[in-house]
Design a protein around this motif. Sequence first.
Motif, PDB file in Angstrom:
ATOM      1  N   ARG A 157       0.855  -1.201   0.000  1.00 24.00           N
ATOM      2  CA  ARG A 157       0.000   0.000   0.000  1.00 24.00           C
ATOM      3  C   ARG A 157       0.885   1.244   0.000  1.00 24.00           C
ATOM      4  O   ARG A 157       0.739   2.146   0.835  1.00 24.00           O
ATOM      5  CB  ARG A 157      -0.950  -0.024   1.204  1.00 24.00           C
ATOM      6  CG  ARG A 157      -2.217   0.778   1.043  1.00 24.00           C
ATOM      7  CD  ARG A 157      -3.130   0.721   2.269  1.00 24.00           C
ATOM      8  NE  ARG A 157      -3.697  -0.597   2.478  1.00 24.00           N
ATOM      9  CZ  ARG A 157      -3.658  -1.247   3.636  1.00 24.00           C
ATOM     10  NH1 ARG A 157      -3.095  -0.714   4.687  1.00 24.00           N
ATOM     11  NH2 ARG A 157      -4.192  -2.446   3.732  1.00 24.00           N
ATOM     12  N   ARG A 170      -3.887   2.742  -2.295  1.00 23.19           N
ATOM     13  CA  ARG A 170      -5.271   2.462  -1.899  1.00 23.19           C
ATOM     14  C   ARG A 170      -6.254   3.169  -2.826  1.00 23.19           C
ATOM     15  O   ARG A 170      -7.242   2.587  -3.262  1.00 23.19           O
ATOM     16  CB  ARG A 170      -5.475   2.945  -0.458  1.00 23.19           C
ATOM     17  CG  ARG A 170      -6.851   2.704   0.089  1.00 23.19           C
ATOM     18  CD  ARG A 170      -6.913   3.093   1.558  1.00 23.19           C
ATOM     19  NE  ARG A 170      -6.924   4.549   1.739  1.00 23.19           N
ATOM     20  CZ  ARG A 170      -6.774   5.162   2.910  1.00 23.19           C
ATOM     21  NH1 ARG A 170      -6.580   4.455   4.005  1.00 23.19           N
ATOM     22  NH2 ARG A 170      -6.810   6.459   3.005  1.00 23.19           N
ATOM     23  N   TYR A 199     -17.946  -7.151  -1.872  1.00 20.45           N
ATOM     24  CA  TYR A 199     -16.833  -6.769  -1.001  1.00 20.45           C
ATOM     25  C   TYR A 199     -15.676  -6.208  -1.832  1.00 20.45           C
ATOM     26  O   TYR A 199     -15.417  -6.647  -2.955  1.00 20.45           O
ATOM     27  CB  TYR A 199     -16.346  -7.979  -0.195  1.00 20.45           C
ATOM     28  CG  TYR A 199     -17.418  -8.632   0.653  1.00 20.45           C
ATOM     29  CD1 TYR A 199     -18.552  -7.939   1.053  1.00 20.45           C
ATOM     30  CD2 TYR A 199     -17.294  -9.956   1.065  1.00 20.45           C
ATOM     31  CE1 TYR A 199     -19.536  -8.535   1.830  1.00 20.45           C
ATOM     32  CE2 TYR A 199     -18.266 -10.569   1.843  1.00 20.45           C
ATOM     33  CZ  TYR A 199     -19.385  -9.849   2.217  1.00 20.45           C
ATOM     34  OH  TYR A 199     -20.352 -10.453   2.981  1.00 20.45           O
ATOM     35  N   ASP A 200     -14.975  -5.266  -1.234  1.00 15.51           N
ATOM     36  CA  ASP A 200     -13.903  -4.555  -1.929  1.00 15.51           C
ATOM     37  C   ASP A 200     -12.621  -5.392  -1.875  1.00 15.51           C
ATOM     38  O   ASP A 200     -11.675  -5.075  -1.150  1.00 15.51           O
ATOM     39  CB  ASP A 200     -13.708  -3.195  -1.262  1.00 15.51           C
ATOM     40  CG  ASP A 200     -12.821  -2.268  -2.069  1.00 15.51           C
ATOM     41  OD1 ASP A 200     -12.152  -2.747  -2.995  1.00 15.51           O
ATOM     42  OD2 ASP A 200     -12.795  -1.062  -1.762  1.00 15.51           O
ATOM     43  N   LEU A 201     -12.605  -6.446  -2.671  1.00 11.00           N
ATOM     44  CA  LEU A 201     -11.445  -7.348  -2.659  1.00 11.00           C
ATOM     45  C   LEU A 201     -10.179  -6.619  -3.103  1.00 11.00           C
ATOM     46  O   LEU A 201      -9.083  -6.917  -2.636  1.00 11.00           O
ATOM     47  CB  LEU A 201     -11.694  -8.553  -3.565  1.00 11.00           C
ATOM     48  CG  LEU A 201     -12.854  -9.471  -3.159  1.00 11.00           C
ATOM     49  CD1 LEU A 201     -12.903 -10.684  -4.087  1.00 11.00           C
ATOM     50  CD2 LEU A 201     -12.732  -9.922  -1.715  1.00 11.00           C
ATOM     51  N   ARG A 203      -9.158  -3.628  -2.468  1.00 11.02           N
ATOM     52  CA  ARG A 203      -8.497  -2.968  -1.344  1.00 11.02           C
ATOM     53  C   ARG A 203      -8.098  -3.949  -0.252  1.00 11.02           C
ATOM     54  O   ARG A 203      -7.226  -3.662   0.563  1.00 11.02           O
ATOM     55  CB  ARG A 203      -9.360  -1.834  -0.796  1.00 11.02           C
ATOM     56  CG  ARG A 203      -8.775  -0.484  -1.223  1.00 11.02           C
ATOM     57  CD  ARG A 203      -9.745   0.471  -1.798  1.00 11.02           C
ATOM     58  NE  ARG A 203     -10.436  -0.027  -2.939  1.00 11.02           N
ATOM     59  CZ  ARG A 203     -10.074   0.179  -4.218  1.00 11.02           C
ATOM     60  NH1 ARG A 203      -8.995   0.871  -4.505  1.00 11.02           N
ATOM     61  NH2 ARG A 203     -10.787  -0.299  -5.207  1.00 11.02           N
ATOM     62  N   LEU A 204      -8.697  -5.127  -0.262  1.00 11.32           N
ATOM     63  CA  LEU A 204      -8.233  -6.136   0.699  1.00 11.32           C
ATOM     64  C   LEU A 204      -6.843  -6.652   0.305  1.00 11.32           C
ATOM     65  O   LEU A 204      -5.970  -6.841   1.155  1.00 11.32           O
ATOM     66  CB  LEU A 204      -9.231  -7.291   0.763  1.00 11.32           C
ATOM     67  CG  LEU A 204      -8.888  -8.373   1.779  1.00 11.32           C
ATOM     68  CD1 LEU A 204      -8.884  -7.815   3.201  1.00 11.32           C
ATOM     69  CD2 LEU A 204      -9.883  -9.534   1.683  1.00 11.32           C
ATOM     70  N   GLY A 207      -2.036  -3.897   0.132  1.00 15.28           N
ATOM     71  CA  GLY A 207      -1.532  -3.781   1.499  1.00 15.28           C
ATOM     72  C   GLY A 207      -1.477  -5.085   2.263  1.00 15.28           C
ATOM     73  O   GLY A 207      -1.147  -5.098   3.439  1.00 15.28           O
ATOM     74  N   SER A 208      -1.789  -6.198   1.604  1.00 14.09           N
ATOM     75  CA  SER A 208      -1.807  -7.475   2.324  1.00 14.09           C
ATOM     76  C   SER A 208      -0.450  -8.172   2.292  1.00 14.09           C
ATOM     77  O   SER A 208      -0.308  -9.289   2.794  1.00 14.09           O
ATOM     78  CB  SER A 208      -2.910  -8.378   1.771  1.00 14.09           C
ATOM     79  OG  SER A 208      -2.650  -8.725   0.435  1.00 14.09           O
ATOM     80  N   THR A 211       0.271 -11.949   1.720  1.00 15.96           N
ATOM     81  CA  THR A 211      -0.199 -12.979   2.648  1.00 15.96           C
ATOM     82  C   THR A 211      -1.585 -13.521   2.308  1.00 15.96           C
ATOM     83  O   THR A 211      -2.036 -14.486   2.920  1.00 15.96           O
ATOM     84  CB  THR A 211      -0.254 -12.436   4.094  1.00 15.96           C
ATOM     85  OG1 THR A 211      -1.246 -11.395   4.152  1.00 15.96           O
ATOM     86  CG2 THR A 211       1.091 -11.903   4.552  1.00 15.96           C
ATOM     87  N   LEU A 212      -2.267 -12.883   1.344  1.00 18.38           N
ATOM     88  CA  LEU A 212      -3.617 -13.342   0.979  1.00 18.38           C
ATOM     89  C   LEU A 212      -3.697 -13.827  -0.465  1.00 18.38           C
ATOM     90  O   LEU A 212      -4.668 -14.491  -0.849  1.00 18.38           O
ATOM     91  CB  LEU A 212      -4.634 -12.205   1.172  1.00 18.38           C
ATOM     92  CG  LEU A 212      -4.832 -11.689   2.604  1.00 18.38           C
ATOM     93  CD1 LEU A 212      -5.835 -10.540   2.607  1.00 18.38           C
ATOM     94  CD2 LEU A 212      -5.293 -12.811   3.520  1.00 18.38           C
ATOM     95  N   MET A 448      -8.556  -9.889  11.119  1.00 18.81           N
ATOM     96  CA  MET A 448      -7.540 -10.033  10.061  1.00 18.81           C
ATOM     97  C   MET A 448      -7.070 -11.489   9.975  1.00 18.81           C
ATOM     98  O   MET A 448      -6.936 -12.044   8.882  1.00 18.81           O
ATOM     99  CB  MET A 448      -6.342  -9.115  10.339  1.00 18.81           C
ATOM    100  CG  MET A 448      -6.665  -7.633  10.250  1.00 18.81           C
ATOM    101  SD  MET A 448      -5.155  -6.618  10.406  1.00 18.81           S
ATOM    102  CE  MET A 448      -5.854  -5.033  10.875  1.00 18.81           C
ATOM    103  N   ILE A 451      -9.556 -13.704   8.278  1.00 19.10           N
ATOM    104  CA  ILE A 451      -9.519 -13.539   6.822  1.00 19.10           C
ATOM    105  C   ILE A 451      -8.329 -14.298   6.248  1.00 19.10           C
ATOM    106  O   ILE A 451      -8.442 -15.004   5.238  1.00 19.10           O
ATOM    107  CB  ILE A 451      -9.463 -12.039   6.461  1.00 19.10           C
ATOM    108  CG1 ILE A 451     -10.779 -11.367   6.867  1.00 19.10           C
ATOM    109  CG2 ILE A 451      -9.175 -11.843   4.982  1.00 19.10           C
ATOM    110  CD1 ILE A 451     -10.730  -9.846   6.849  1.00 19.10           C
ATOM    111  N   LYS A 452      -7.192 -14.157   6.899  1.00 19.53           N
ATOM    112  CA  LYS A 452      -5.989 -14.891   6.472  1.00 19.53           C
ATOM    113  C   LYS A 452      -6.286 -16.404   6.454  1.00 19.53           C
ATOM    114  O   LYS A 452      -5.977 -17.108   5.477  1.00 19.53           O
ATOM    115  CB  LYS A 452      -4.835 -14.574   7.422  1.00 19.53           C
ATOM    116  CG  LYS A 452      -3.619 -15.487   7.331  1.00 19.53           C
ATOM    117  CD  LYS A 452      -2.800 -15.242   6.075  1.00 19.53           C
ATOM    118  CE  LYS A 452      -1.518 -16.094   6.087  1.00 19.53           C
ATOM    119  NZ  LYS A 452      -0.807 -16.019   4.798  1.00 19.53           N
ATOM    120  N   LEU A 455      -8.575 -17.405   3.550  1.00 19.90           N
ATOM    121  CA  LEU A 455      -8.038 -17.325   2.190  1.00 19.90           C
ATOM    122  C   LEU A 455      -6.773 -18.162   2.014  1.00 19.90           C
ATOM    123  O   LEU A 455      -6.397 -18.475   0.883  1.00 19.90           O
ATOM    124  CB  LEU A 455      -7.745 -15.861   1.821  1.00 19.90           C
ATOM    125  CG  LEU A 455      -8.894 -15.130   1.119  1.00 19.90           C
ATOM    126  CD1 LEU A 455     -10.122 -15.054   2.005  1.00 19.90           C
ATOM    127  CD2 LEU A 455      -8.460 -13.751   0.658  1.00 19.90           C
TER     128      LEU A 455
END
Lengths: 471, 471
Positions: A157, A170, A199-201, A203-204, A207-208, A211-212, A448, A451-452, A455
């Motif tokens: 990000r 972002r 869902y705003d994938l 923006r998910l 910045g991850s 890891t996703l 968080m 979610i990790k 996914l």
Amino acid sequence: MNAPTIAQALSRPTPPACLEALATRFGAAFSTALAVRQQHGRDESPFDAPPPAGVVFCSSTQDVADAVKLCAAHDVPVIAYGAGSSLEGQLLAIHGGISLDLTRMNRVLRVAAEDLTATVQAGVTRLQLNDELRHTGLFFSIDPGADATLGGMTATRASGTNAVRYGTMRENVLALTVVLADGRVIRTGTHARKSSAGYDLTRLFVGSEGTLGIVTEITVRLYPQPEAVAAAVCSFPDVASSVDCTIQIIQAGIPIARCELMDANAVRAVNAHDHLDLPVQPLLLMEFHGSPASVREQAESVQTIAAEHGGSRFSWADTPEERTRLWKARHHAYLSALQTKPGCRSVTTDTCVPISRLAESINDTVAEADAAGLPYFIVGHVGDGNFHVGYLIDPAKPEERELAESLNDKLVRRALALGGTCTGEHGIGLHKQGFLREEAGDDALDVMRAIKQALDPRGILNPGKIFAPSE
Amino acid sequence: MNAPTIAQALSRPTPPACLEALATRFGAAFSTALAVRQQHGRDESPFDAPPPAGVVFCSSTQDVADAVKLCAAHDVPVIAYGAGSSLEGQLLAIHGGISLDLTRMNRVLRVAAEDLTATVQAGVTRLQLNDELRHTGLFFSIDPGADATLGGMTATRASGTNAVRYGTMRENVLALTVVLADGRVIRTGTHARKSSAGYDLTRLFVGSEGTLGIVTEITVRLYPQPEAVAAAVCSFPDVASSVDCTIQIIQAGIPIARCELMDANAVRAVNAHDHLDLPVQPLLLMEFHGSPASVREQAESVQTIAAEHGGSRFSWADTPEERTRLWKARHHAYLSALQTKPGCRSVTTDTCVPISRLAESINDTVAEADAAGLPYFIVGHVGDGNFHVGYLIDPAKPEERELAESLNDKLVRRALALGGTCTGEHGIGLHKQGFLREEAGDDALDVMRAIKQALDPRGILNPGKIFAPSE
């Protein structure tokens, strides 16, 4: 995590069957040569860790998907690698595994000039993209100091000097192609400027930190090159005055394009490195974009504000060449500072606070750094409330690292108390996991983690980053 | 989902023990009166569904958390309710359950003028917020037509007329307080302008339509009221010319603050409703913000572009009162159009496409609507590539609904083929679940579902929305 060396113990051995499968699939594009692995086992962070077990040089999304599938079959970690310029240890193979080098994915796939967007492969760097845009009248705005890849910039990000006007990754990523933990490929977002579809994938994933999912293609917003650009340097008697000036510029709503602080130490370093003769005192390096009339108007307003805070008459960089020289020097601040203490490493902070709290945040930091006696420099995207202190430490002296980390601890805790964040643009990586928990709170961190887990249930995507091992 | 009536069968009965527990905890702030339930069982969508089993009037985040915990203990759905202005069925209790009315959470908690932010409870409406900001020199930019609550606007990722310059809720929400499915309360984001600290939970909850958590407090960005504001009306010979003009304004990078299309049908309707005498032909309603010089410059550039596309000389709204009258009329377009066909309902579309594809998107839509013979009107945030067609149907005539839905089908499929989205700002709700799958693809939808499952394993948060039941 203050220890510079990551325990070998964390690193899981990679099953030979996995290495063989990768060699079969990728041939010469897969390497286990030590030099290659070592090159992919470090970044700009001060950490040392064992290198990955191998490196796949991916040329396509399909390559990434295949590599992830092969690694997933053996529960082997995968870590995407671009320019190697991350600062918080994001690229280190602390759990072993395979580095996926995306630098061969360096094609600008599409410039939709009429929509002000570009779609690029993850290995395209920001300078390359702007070079390819040169004749379109458009530019890509985000510029972290390094010539990072857009994949890496998406993962952390990133922002940089223009964010005060044009936003960060972002705000500027419209759509992504992402390889999931099981090798499936998804597309997120659309090429429309806005959407309320689910869902705003996008923006998910922004910045991850890998890891996703692994980002392989990115659609970003572009902006028309402003009709007029003017860059100015304004020197101040002390850091506090320059910060007060910045706060007032932002509160007045002046659409300044760049507003960068360099303290006297940073100025001294870039003077030496880039053969400049900037006055060795704190300065704001500013840029104004717009029509000629609007640029003039902005500059006059800011000059008035600056004068009220003891700022000098603006020194103008009028030609594109002069501007480039100045901004290159700004981007060299980090390297320039390193050269002032041969053999040193930098412990670099990255807090960002609400603009009204910037003065107390920086002033207290300066006082603490001066009192500590460690060489340091400050540069800041102060228009955003974001600044970096680089403490220059001798890697052979653990007490210097400890001192730097204790200064950083104070600085971050102050930022959190002021309603800010422990990282404005560098990300969490290995270094800020404890601070993330303090900032977000246990329950948000649980979200968080959930979610990790959803996914990446087997934990093969850049494991050990963002979340502390004990959590 | 074309059927206007949602089958009673979907609705799970609410266990009496749950209703008793809510009555005990909330006393008079819990109602099972039919009139109250019915009021909370509908929105501005054309769907009919059985009402919720009860309504809790929440006054605090703690109230919401307690209500969610009590409902969770009985696996009873919860649906947050604000102004009731959602358009895609987001508020309907299709699986039964409890409506959480947040309108008593109507306090502006903090205006941090020096940071250009405000923190509000979820039940604060946009007009209320701007009213409370009136003397600060700041404003909140996002204005969907309705006087929606900021909670609802967060849930649907709302935008409106100013988004072309100031962005949508996606760009303007800094931080949230959210009640999770188990009643825990988290805070996301910080009050700093940017952050790279972990997953972007703020943006995950923005646009999640109450399916991942219930937003109870929102910190939004504010902007300084521009020094000068000018609004102008420009009429065009046909919709196509107005759209071509818009495309060129955006491509030129002119920072226009609002750029709204109304077709002749919409103009006719607002003329009648608001006693205006706008020329009955397609028009752009525009607003320019900035310094007086910048506003003049922008307006001159746009007038030149408009003239090249057959646009009229600008008709200016010079005073704040005239501007307010004009924008109120614009916001009344939907209601005004409904009044042109007594007893009708509107099937309203919401596609958004890349700006370069807007002309073909709208022109084909106009041709199809004209050929179909159903009364319709078009309004659009065309600067964003987003426009709405309202097909006016007689609810007693299923064939009219079918025709409208088939026109919408064509329109959405065209938008997707052009790289756009099925919804620019209204969300998915009940109405666009099939389109979301087409737009995102099966695998991306799986990712959304995995997140939903991770955050709401018992499926009590606004069930049946965003995802189709069979999925």
